[in-house]
Motif scaffolding. Structure first.
Motif, PDB file in Angstrom:
ATOM      1  N   UNK A 165     -34.967 -17.463  27.882  1.00 16.67           N
ATOM      2  CA  UNK A 165     -34.844 -16.143  27.276  1.00 16.67           C
ATOM      3  C   UNK A 165     -34.886 -16.317  25.765  1.00 16.67           C
ATOM      4  N   UNK A 166     -35.740 -15.558  25.088  1.00 20.44           N
ATOM      5  CA  UNK A 166     -35.828 -15.600  23.630  1.00 20.44           C
ATOM      6  C   UNK A 166     -35.466 -14.222  23.099  1.00 20.44           C
ATOM      7  N   UNK A 167     -34.497 -14.194  22.177  1.00 20.97           N
ATOM      8  CA  UNK A 167     -34.065 -12.930  21.584  1.00 20.97           C
ATOM      9  C   UNK A 167     -34.218 -12.993  20.063  1.00 20.97           C
ATOM     10  N   UNK A 168     -34.219 -11.809  19.446  1.00 20.69           N
ATOM     11  CA  UNK A 168     -34.180 -11.775  17.989  1.00 20.69           C
ATOM     12  C   UNK A 168     -32.718 -11.774  17.549  1.00 20.69           C
ATOM     13  N   UNK A 205     -30.821  -9.530  16.611  1.00 22.70           N
ATOM     14  CA  UNK A 205     -30.061  -8.363  17.063  1.00 22.70           C
ATOM     15  C   UNK A 205     -29.858  -8.330  18.572  1.00 22.70           C
ATOM     16  N   UNK A 206     -30.335  -9.348  19.269  1.00 19.09           N
ATOM     17  CA  UNK A 206     -30.167  -9.412  20.707  1.00 19.09           C
ATOM     18  C   UNK A 206     -31.282  -8.758  21.501  1.00 19.09           C
ATOM     19  N   UNK A 246     -36.671  -5.828  25.538  1.00 19.84           N
ATOM     20  CA  UNK A 246     -35.595  -4.971  26.030  1.00 19.84           C
ATOM     21  C   UNK A 246     -34.300  -5.471  25.444  1.00 19.84           C
ATOM     22  N   UNK A 247     -33.330  -4.602  25.347  1.00 14.83           N
ATOM     23  CA  UNK A 247     -32.058  -4.943  24.719  1.00 14.83           C
ATOM     24  C   UNK A 247     -30.986  -5.276  25.727  1.00 14.83           C
ATOM     25  N   UNK A 248     -29.818  -5.592  25.243  1.00 11.33           N
ATOM     26  CA  UNK A 248     -28.703  -5.978  26.105  1.00 11.33           C
ATOM     27  C   UNK A 248     -28.238  -4.840  27.016  1.00 11.33           C
ATOM     28  N   UNK A 249     -28.637  -3.631  26.716  1.00 11.35           N
ATOM     29  CA  UNK A 249     -28.213  -2.518  27.556  1.00 11.35           C
ATOM     30  C   UNK A 249     -28.931  -2.527  28.899  1.00 11.35           C
ATOM     31  N   UNK A 250     -29.842  -3.440  29.066  1.00  9.50           N
ATOM     32  CA  UNK A 250     -30.619  -3.610  30.305  1.00  9.50           C
ATOM     33  C   UNK A 250     -31.543  -2.422  30.580  1.00  9.50           C
TER      34      UNK A 250
END
Length: 51
Positions: free
Chosen positions: A22-25, A27-28, A42-46
């Motif tokens: 998993x690669x994130x920026x 800000x997640x 997509x963000x952490x809010x799924x």
């Protein structure tokens, strides 16, 4: 462009190491995921945002 490159890196890395990646920026925001190929940014809010 960044998400496309991140997804390519994820695909190659996952294949080499045999685990999900998993690669994130900073800000997640997910830029690449081997868990659901093609479904990145997509963000952490799924909440999936297919691009």
């Amino acid at each position: 462009m960044l998400a496309k490159l991140a997804q390519e890196i994820v695909n190659i890395t996952s294949e080499v190491i045999g685990h999900d990646v998993l690669v994130t920026d900073k800000d997640g925001m997910v830029l690449g995921s081997s868990d659901k190929p093609g479904n990145y940014c997509w963000g952490h809010s799924a909440k999936w945002k297919n691009h």
